[in-house]
Design a protein around this motif. Structure first.
Motif, PDB file in Angstrom:
ATOM      1  N   PRO A 111      39.764  40.290  44.472  1.00 15.68           N
ATOM      2  CA  PRO A 111      38.893  39.721  43.428  1.00 15.68           C
ATOM      3  C   PRO A 111      39.256  38.313  42.993  1.00 15.68           C
ATOM      4  O   PRO A 111      38.376  37.552  42.595  1.00 15.68           O
ATOM      5  N   VAL A 112      40.523  37.941  43.043  1.00 11.97           N
ATOM      6  CA  VAL A 112      40.921  36.605  42.607  1.00 11.97           C
ATOM      7  C   VAL A 112      40.850  35.608  43.751  1.00 11.97           C
ATOM      8  O   VAL A 112      40.412  34.468  43.564  1.00 11.97           O
ATOM      9  N   CYS A 113      41.249  36.018  44.938  1.00 18.06           N
ATOM     10  CA  CYS A 113      41.250  35.083  46.071  1.00 18.06           C
ATOM     11  C   CYS A 113      39.844  34.714  46.513  1.00 18.06           C
ATOM     12  O   CYS A 113      39.619  33.603  47.003  1.00 18.06           O
ATOM     13  N   ARG A 114      38.876  35.623  46.361  1.00 14.96           N
ATOM     14  CA  ARG A 114      37.540  35.350  46.884  1.00 14.96           C
ATOM     15  C   ARG A 114      36.794  34.323  46.044  1.00 14.96           C
ATOM     16  O   ARG A 114      35.868  33.683  46.525  1.00 14.96           O
ATOM     17  N   ASP A 115      37.155  34.174  44.769  1.00 22.30           N
ATOM     18  CA  ASP A 115      36.483  33.206  43.895  1.00 22.30           C
ATOM     19  C   ASP A 115      37.273  31.911  43.917  1.00 22.30           C
ATOM     20  O   ASP A 115      38.466  31.888  43.596  1.00 22.30           O
ATOM     21  N   GLU A 116      36.618  30.843  44.311  1.00 22.25           N
ATOM     22  CA  GLU A 116      37.333  29.590  44.517  1.00 22.25           C
ATOM     23  C   GLU A 116      37.861  28.976  43.227  1.00 22.25           C
ATOM     24  O   GLU A 116      38.778  28.153  43.253  1.00 22.25           O
ATOM     25  N   TYR A 117      37.342  29.364  42.069  1.00 20.45           N
ATOM     26  CA  TYR A 117      37.771  28.774  40.801  1.00 20.45           C
ATOM     27  C   TYR A 117      38.884  29.571  40.129  1.00 20.45           C
ATOM     28  O   TYR A 117      39.483  29.082  39.163  1.00 20.45           O
ATOM     29  N   LEU A 118      39.154  30.786  40.572  1.00 22.50           N
ATOM     30  CA  LEU A 118      40.047  31.677  39.842  1.00 22.50           C
ATOM     31  C   LEU A 118      41.433  31.701  40.469  1.00 22.50           C
ATOM     32  O   LEU A 118      41.573  31.785  41.686  1.00 22.50           O
ATOM     33  N   TYR A 119      42.428  31.606  39.626  1.00 23.09           N
ATOM     34  CA  TYR A 119      43.830  31.821  39.972  1.00 23.09           C
ATOM     35  C   TYR A 119      44.575  32.019  38.657  1.00 23.09           C
ATOM     36  O   TYR A 119      44.147  31.558  37.596  1.00 23.09           O
ATOM     37  N   PHE A 120      45.665  32.748  38.689  1.00 23.02           N
ATOM     38  CA  PHE A 120      46.392  33.096  37.473  1.00 23.02           C
ATOM     39  C   PHE A 120      47.188  31.900  36.977  1.00 23.02           C
ATOM     40  O   PHE A 120      47.907  31.250  37.738  1.00 23.02           O
ATOM     41  N   ASP A 121      47.025  31.627  35.692  1.00 23.88           N
ATOM     42  CA  ASP A 121      47.759  30.551  35.033  1.00 23.88           C
ATOM     43  C   ASP A 121      47.936  30.930  33.573  1.00 23.88           C
ATOM     44  O   ASP A 121      47.012  31.452  32.949  1.00 23.88           O
ATOM     45  N   TYR A 122      49.128  30.665  33.039  1.00 24.38           N
ATOM     46  CA  TYR A 122      49.412  31.057  31.654  1.00 24.38           C
ATOM     47  C   TYR A 122      48.572  30.294  30.650  1.00 24.38           C
ATOM     48  O   TYR A 122      48.415  30.726  29.501  1.00 24.38           O
ATOM     49  N   LYS A 144      44.411  49.891  41.228  1.00 25.19           N
ATOM     50  CA  LYS A 144      43.242  49.820  40.358  1.00 25.19           C
ATOM     51  C   LYS A 144      42.696  48.400  40.276  1.00 25.19           C
ATOM     52  O   LYS A 144      41.481  48.196  40.176  1.00 25.19           O
ATOM     53  N   SER A 145      43.566  47.422  40.309  1.00 28.36           N
ATOM     54  CA  SER A 145      43.128  46.033  40.205  1.00 28.36           C
ATOM     55  C   SER A 145      42.476  45.525  41.482  1.00 28.36           C
ATOM     56  O   SER A 145      41.637  44.629  41.431  1.00 28.36           O
ATOM     57  N   GLY A 146      42.869  46.074  42.638  1.00 27.94           N
ATOM     58  CA  GLY A 146      42.328  45.600  43.904  1.00 27.94           C
ATOM     59  C   GLY A 146      42.932  44.302  44.386  1.00 27.94           C
ATOM     60  O   GLY A 146      42.442  43.724  45.371  1.00 27.94           O
ATOM     61  N   LEU A 147      43.985  43.814  43.749  1.00 28.29           N
ATOM     62  CA  LEU A 147      44.595  42.547  44.128  1.00 28.29           C
ATOM     63  C   LEU A 147      45.501  42.737  45.334  1.00 28.29           C
ATOM     64  O   LEU A 147      45.997  43.831  45.610  1.00 28.29           O
ATOM     65  N   CYS A 148      45.726  41.650  46.030  1.00 27.57           N
ATOM     66  CA  CYS A 148      46.742  41.663  47.070  1.00 27.57           C
ATOM     67  C   CYS A 148      48.117  41.531  46.406  1.00 27.57           C
ATOM     68  O   CYS A 148      48.226  41.183  45.225  1.00 27.57           O
ATOM     69  N   ARG A 149      49.149  41.790  47.165  1.00 28.16           N
ATOM     70  CA  ARG A 149      50.495  41.775  46.584  1.00 28.16           C
ATOM     71  C   ARG A 149      50.900  40.384  46.111  1.00 28.16           C
ATOM     72  O   ARG A 149      51.644  40.237  45.143  1.00 28.16           O
ATOM     73  N   GLU A 150      50.422  39.369  46.780  1.00 30.44           N
ATOM     74  CA  GLU A 150      50.751  38.004  46.360  1.00 30.44           C
ATOM     75  C   GLU A 150      50.139  37.689  44.998  1.00 30.44           C
ATOM     76  O   GLU A 150      50.821  37.165  44.112  1.00 30.44           O
ATOM     77  N   GLN A 151      48.873  38.021  44.791  1.00 28.93           N
ATOM     78  CA  GLN A 151      48.234  37.762  43.510  1.00 28.93           C
ATOM     79  C   GLN A 151      48.803  38.666  42.415  1.00 28.93           C
ATOM     80  O   GLN A 151      48.891  38.251  41.253  1.00 28.93           O
ATOM     81  N   TYR A 152      49.190  39.888  42.749  1.00 28.17           N
ATOM     82  CA  TYR A 152      49.770  40.774  41.743  1.00 28.17           C
ATOM     83  C   TYR A 152      51.136  40.262  41.284  1.00 28.17           C
ATOM     84  O   TYR A 152      51.486  40.361  40.107  1.00 28.17           O
ATOM     85  N   THR A 153      51.891  39.682  42.199  1.00 27.66           N
ATOM     86  CA  THR A 153      53.166  39.064  41.822  1.00 27.66           C
ATOM     87  C   THR A 153      52.941  37.843  40.945  1.00 27.66           C
ATOM     88  O   THR A 153      53.662  37.621  39.961  1.00 27.66           O
ATOM     89  N   LEU A 154      51.923  37.042  41.277  1.00 27.79           N
ATOM     90  CA  LEU A 154      51.596  35.886  40.433  1.00 27.79           C
ATOM     91  C   LEU A 154      51.109  36.331  39.060  1.00 27.79           C
ATOM     92  O   LEU A 154      51.379  35.664  38.054  1.00 27.79           O
ATOM     93  N   LEU A 155      50.402  37.450  38.990  1.00 27.57           N
ATOM     94  CA  LEU A 155      49.952  37.977  37.702  1.00 27.57           C
ATOM     95  C   LEU A 155      51.131  38.324  36.812  1.00 27.57           C
ATOM     96  O   LEU A 155      51.169  37.947  35.627  1.00 27.57           O
TER      97      LEU A 155
END
Length: 238
Positions: A111-122, A144-155
């Motif tokens: 869900p986060v990687c597919r949208d070009e504008y979205l990435y986790f930032d504080y 449940k989130s559907g994220l990949c492990r890289e995005q879940y670590t960044l989260l």
């Protein structure tokens, strides 16, 4: 027969005048919404994900394009893994969706990687809060989130950073300590236990009992004698 530039211009003028007279004028998007992408590209493998600033991300999440894409729900709510065939069990999360060169490693990204504008930032806590459990400051399960492990670590990393910078509010557990256990000169008794809704925090989160079992406990051994005789054994080994 080719039409000239003047005839094309006249046709456009007549068509716009006719639509205006009929009251069917088309809505012209605002300049800040005209550049937003709706991410309808299905095949993204090999494509590069564009890089955007955090200000562009915040403005995108407030735009009409974001509202029409996600309908006010978390971005993972209607996400479903693109699985080949039928699978009864949910497959394990992917390691990453975007490689080190910035290209999509697969067509159906998380869900986060597919949208070009979205990435986790504080600095944008509204996106991080979508992946937190209701009423808590803990992230939801990765399946449940559907994220990949890289995005879940960044989260998790950006969530910790958001706590430190104060962009996300969370409750701090309160507990009374008996300082007489550590300081002999301390004479004051600990305060009354704090209760919330009639439940004590000590009952919910009791202190764990740490037990250190003895494993291969050597007794009555003089280890100095071993080091003295080490050279003798070393020579025999050679």
């Amino acid at each position: 027969m080719l039409a000239t530039g003047g005839s094309i211009a006249r046709r456009l003028i007549h068509s716009s005048c006719r639509l205006a007279c009929e009251g069917k004028t088309k809505e012209v998007p605002s300049p800040e919404e005209a550049g937003y992408a709706y991410n309808h590209v299905e095949r993204k493998k090999g494509m590069y994900k564009p890089q955007h600033s955090i200000a562009e991300q915040i403005s995108y999440m407030k735009s009409r394009a974001y509202a029409e894409a996600y309908k006010g729900l978390p971005i993972y709510r209607w996400y479903k893994r693109n699985i080949k065939g039928q699978s009864k069990l949910q497959p394990p999360p992917r390691l990453f969706c975007i490689d080190k060169h910035g290209r999509f490693n697969l067509n159906h990204a998380c869900p986060v990687c597919r949208d070009e504008y979205l990435y986790f930032d504080y600095r944008n806590p509204s996106l991080i809060e979508q992946f937190l459990a209701d009423g808590t400051d803990q992230p939801i399960d990765i399946l449940k989130s559907g994220l990949c492990r890289e995005q879940y670590t960044l989260l998790r990393a950006q969530l910790l950073k958001a706590r430190e910078h104060g962009t996300i509010t969370f409750g701090v557990e309160f507990r009374n300590f008996d300082y007489r256990q550590w300081y002999k000169s301390w004479t004051e008794e600990p305060g009354k236990p704090v209760e919330r809704a009639g439940v004590r925090l000590q009952d919910i989160h009791p202190d764990p009992l740490v037990h250190f079992p003895t494993f291969k406990n050597d007794k009555n051994n003089d280890w100095d004698q071993w080091w003295i005789r080490h050279d003798k054994f070393a020579k025999k080994a050679k």
